[in-house]
Scaffold this motif. Structure first.
Motif, PDB file in Angstrom:
ATOM      1  N   GLY A 200      40.587   7.825   8.930  1.00 44.41           N
ATOM      2  CA  GLY A 200      40.231   8.638   7.776  1.00 44.41           C
ATOM      3  C   GLY A 200      38.854   9.238   7.858  1.00 44.41           C
ATOM      4  O   GLY A 200      38.483  10.062   7.026  1.00 44.41           O
ATOM      5  N   THR A 201      38.062   8.821   8.863  1.00 45.80           N
ATOM      6  CA  THR A 201      36.707   9.331   9.035  1.00 45.80           C
ATOM      7  C   THR A 201      36.629  10.124  10.330  1.00 45.80           C
ATOM      8  O   THR A 201      37.141   9.690  11.365  1.00 45.80           O
ATOM      9  N   ALA A 220      29.066  11.974  10.024  1.00 46.55           N
ATOM     10  CA  ALA A 220      30.458  11.660   9.688  1.00 46.55           C
ATOM     11  C   ALA A 220      30.859  12.308   8.376  1.00 46.55           C
ATOM     12  O   ALA A 220      30.010  12.550   7.496  1.00 46.55           O
ATOM     13  N   VAL A 221      32.150  12.584   8.242  1.00 43.04           N
ATOM     14  CA  VAL A 221      32.703  13.085   6.982  1.00 43.04           C
ATOM     15  C   VAL A 221      33.966  12.302   6.655  1.00 43.04           C
ATOM     16  O   VAL A 221      34.692  11.850   7.543  1.00 43.04           O
ATOM     17  N   GLN A 222      34.215  12.134   5.358  1.00 40.21           N
ATOM     18  CA  GLN A 222      35.397  11.405   4.898  1.00 40.21           C
ATOM     19  C   GLN A 222      35.812  11.945   3.541  1.00 40.21           C
ATOM     20  O   GLN A 222      34.959  12.183   2.671  1.00 40.21           O
ATOM     21  N   ARG A 223      37.091  12.129   3.332  1.00 43.06           N
ATOM     22  CA  ARG A 223      37.614  12.535   2.031  1.00 43.06           C
ATOM     23  C   ARG A 223      37.778  11.281   1.176  1.00 43.06           C
ATOM     24  O   ARG A 223      38.423  10.309   1.581  1.00 43.06           O
ATOM     25  N   THR A 230      29.655  13.321   3.213  1.00 49.14           N
ATOM     26  CA  THR A 230      29.003  13.641   4.478  1.00 49.14           C
ATOM     27  C   THR A 230      27.876  12.620   4.663  1.00 49.14           C
ATOM     28  O   THR A 230      27.078  12.403   3.756  1.00 49.14           O
ATOM     29  N   TYR A 231      27.841  12.002   5.831  1.00 49.62           N
ATOM     30  CA  TYR A 231      26.882  10.921   6.107  1.00 49.62           C
ATOM     31  C   TYR A 231      26.126  11.241   7.382  1.00 49.62           C
ATOM     32  O   TYR A 231      26.715  11.716   8.359  1.00 49.62           O
ATOM     33  N   ALA A 256      33.966   5.236  -2.995  1.00 53.07           N
ATOM     34  CA  ALA A 256      35.350   4.962  -3.383  1.00 53.07           C
ATOM     35  C   ALA A 256      35.415   4.171  -4.685  1.00 53.07           C
ATOM     36  O   ALA A 256      36.275   4.398  -5.541  1.00 53.07           O
ATOM     37  N   HIS A 257      34.484   3.239  -4.856  1.00 48.89           N
ATOM     38  CA  HIS A 257      34.455   2.409  -6.057  1.00 48.89           C
ATOM     39  C   HIS A 257      34.210   3.261  -7.295  1.00 48.89           C
ATOM     40  O   HIS A 257      34.895   3.134  -8.312  1.00 48.89           O
TER      41      HIS A 257
END
Length: 275
Positions: A200-201, A220-223, A230-231, A256-257
């Motif tokens: 997922g990343t 890195a990017v993640q939905r 974006t990290y 996410a939390h």
């Protein structure tokens, strides 16, 4: 994000906001020989970062009380978080440990350009400013300016979000180098796909040389629910990926939390794997 020039044309991109400040700080760190004691700061155990997180649906510090999985922005758009709600989901210095602080904004973030990968330049330039688009970001570092950790969260109309995120993934998948140029220095990073963050990343390791000093990091990017993360992580005088992986996992779990209502990770489960 702006459009990518056709035919693979390589032109400089301006408005490189996300990495301009850390590159300037790392240039200063390199000139001073990196951390005085050569030691890396210790990360706060993941349980410390997550145990303080509010229960999904409870009021936050800004007074917002988003329902798990369906935050409502200030415009009242269902599922679209506001800037305040995105900001609540970002890492803070307290999440990373006592060695970290938020660097002072010098107002020089727009002074860098990037070349070699236009799509990546768009990503690091902060994207566009379309209707309803909201982006917040943070950067954290130590008094030695290394490591330098940052993230941004972006939300907008679903179709636009999917398109922007897709271009970011493509950039990280296809680009193999990128050059950052500021009035004081220039550094070219070799980009190598990596497993940071797991499924997922999309992520790359960045390896470069800043005025004779090796610099490496991760991008890195993640939905995550109604937004994408974006990290970025940069360091000098260290080749370890452990802190980068740990901090990424904390960033992903916290976002996410707050944005989807995902439960906080159990003690020890949020630690990232070195890559």
């Amino acid at each position: 994000m702006g459009s990518t020039p056709a035919g693979g044309h390589r032109r400089a991109r301006t408005r490189v906001t996300l990495l301009a400040a850390p590159l300037a700080a790392l240039l200063a760190a390199a000139a001073c020989g990196g951390p005085a004691d050569g030691a890396s700061p210790e990360a706060v155990p993941s349980s410390a970062a997550t145990s303080a997180a509010p229960v999904p649906g409870a009021p936050t510090a800004s007074g917002a009380a988003p329902a798990p999985g369906a935050p409502s922005g200030s415009s009242g758009v269902p599922g679209r978080p506001s800037a305040d709600q995105l900001r609540e989901a970002l890492l803070t210095a307290d999440d990373l440990g006592p060695a970290f602080l938020q660097p002072e904004d010098t107002g020089q973030s727009g002074s860098s350009t990037t070349s070699g990968c236009p799509a990546l330049g768009d990503l690091l330039g902060g994207g566009g400013d379309g209707p309803g688009r909201v982006q917040v970001e943070t950067e954290l570092t130590t008094t030695a300016a290394t490591p330098y950790v940052g993230e941004s969260l972006t939300t907008e109309d679903e179709a636009a979000l999917q398109s922007e995120f897709g271009r970011a993934v493509q950039a990280l998948t296809t680009c193999r180098s990128v050059t950052f140029t500021s009035p004081d220095s220039s550094v070219t990073f070799a980009l190598t796909p990596t497993g940071l963050g797991g499924p997922g990343t999309s992520a790359v390791r960045m390896d470069g040389d800043l005025d004779g000093t090796p610099v490496n990091g991760y991008l890195a990017v993640q939905r995550i629910g109604p937004a994408f993360l974006t990290y970025w992580y940069l360091q000098v005088d260290s080749a370890s990926s452990q802190l980068a992986a740990d901090f990424y996992q904390q960033a992903s779990d916290k976002a996410a939390h707050f944005l989807t209502g995902a439960p906080a990770s159990p003690t020890g489960d949020a630690a990232g794997q070195a890559v």
